[in-house]
Motif scaffolding. Structure first.
Motif: not given
Length: 185
Positions: A91-108, A161-168
């Protein structure tokens, strides 16, 4: 590829056209048979169990992707838990073009945790956490690994294995993650 609503399905199909040519979009339960296709699961407002079942029913055709809402709205956690039952999920929960990032495991969103913004006031289902790992565990994920960068994802890909959540935090970070994913097993 799957998405939880029609807008997301068309959005991701349009983004893939340059690399893949025409990308058909199907409406659940119709899954296009093209090598690169997107299915709209229409699951954003289903009950979580039904959303999980739809996501889990997508046939395995090699590498797959699952587009989620970038502000963590909808049943994305249940859908990914359903998909992770048969294959590891990155999982890469980020869309930087829209100002949405994931830093330290938190979506901003523009530097603010998404659950404190408009997503937190969603009238159908309020977003309660900006930490995807917490939402995934609440949805029943047995293994969630938070990865701070592409190097951590490369390590996870050795034996995923499982689900990995990646910062971006930017498009360069997403590019690095995409390279690791496409070069991985």
């Amino acid at each position: 590829m799957a998405a939880d609503d029609r807008t997301g399905a068309y959005e991701v199909a349009a983004a893939m056209v340059a690399a893949a040519g025409p990308v058909p979009v199907g409406a659940w339960p119709t899954i296009p048979s093209a090598p690169t296709a997107v299915v709209d699961l229409a699951s954003r407002h289903l009950n979580p169990s039904d959303a999980r079942d739809r996501a889990a029913a997508i046939p395995d055709r090699g590498r797959q992707a699952h587009k989620i809402d970038s502000t963590l709205r909808g049943n994305w956690a249940d859908e990914l838990v359903g998909r992770a039952a048969t294959a590891p999920v990155l999982l890469v929960p980020a869309l930087p073009a829209e100002g949405r990032t994931c830093v330290g495991g938190v979506v901003l969103e523009l530097g603010r945790p998404v659950h404190e913004g408009m997503a937190g006031s969603d009238v159908r289902r309020r977003v309660l956490t900006s930490r995807p790992a917490d939402a995934l565990r609440a949805a029943g994920a047995s293994e969630v690994i938070e990865c701070a960068d592409a190097g951590a994802v490369a390590g996870w890909l050795v034996d995923p294995s499982g689900i990995a959540v990646a910062d971006a935090a930017d498009d360069d970070a997403i590019g690095e993650l995409a390279r690791e994913w496409s070069d991985g097993p």
